[in-house]
Design a protein around this motif. Structure first.
Motif: not given
Length: 190
Positions: A182-183, A166-168, A112-114, A136-137
């Motif tokens: 993978t990030p 943003t990161r996720g 979700a944060p991505l 997570a979606q």
């Protein structure tokens, strides 16, 4: 004055000195024309050149997409997404999965944060099932045989309120069992 066709060079300070104060337009004074002491006219040109060079080498966005590859026993994951992007721009993310073993229920999970402060416009192909679980979606695509490839294309846009980045994580699951991930980080410039 020189002959016809030659360039006449005028010194602004000398010209200002030859005009009486009463002949200057309102808001313009002799000091405006004579120049500012200590001002280097080369400085704005150097600043403009530095800004243009920064743009040309990609420091302000516009670089090719970052490619992240991760290989696991069951599958390999490749994610193509911008590493640096400007606020308000449209972007494309490509997620490719290469199955080394059969996958009963291929699920692409995107944390979700991505996608915080992003608008996701299209996803091709459409998932057979969409859900949200464990932060997570999740997009379910069904069975993937060993040796087969799957490509998932996501088109989105950075919302104006997103600043800095943003990161996720993007992960591949077989149902609820994690296979590989993978990030992903996107730096967002104004």
């Amino acid at each position: 004055m020189r002959g016809a066709g030659s360039l006449m060079v005028v010194d602004p300070a000398a010209l200002a000195a030859s005009v009486p104060d009463k002949d200057f337009p309102d808001g313009i004074a002799r000091r405006n024309i004579a120049g500012v002491k200590g001002f280097n006219p080369l400085l704005p040109l150097l600043l403009l050149a530095a800004l243009m060079i920064a743009g040309l080498v990609g420091l302000l966005g516009g670089k090719p997409d970052m490619v992240r590859r991760v290989n696991a026993d069951a599958a390999a994951l490749t994610v193509r997404a911008p590493g640096v992007i400007r606020n308000g721009m449209f972007f494309e993310t490509i997620v490719e999965v290469q199955a080394h073993r059969p996958v009963d229920d291929l699920v692409i999970a995107i944390s979700a944060p991505l996608w915080r402060q992003m608008t996701i416009n299209t996803m091709i192909p459409a998932a057979s099932e969409e859900s949200y679980s464990q932060g997570a979606q999740r997009f379910s695509f069904g069975k993937l045989e060993a040796g087969d490839s799957f490509r998932f294309k996501i088109d989105g846009q950075i919302n104006p309120s997103l600043f800095a980045g943003t990161r996720g994580e993007i992960a591949v699951l077989d149902g609820d069992r994690r296979i590989v991930g993978t990030p992903v980080t996107m730096k967002v410039l104004p």
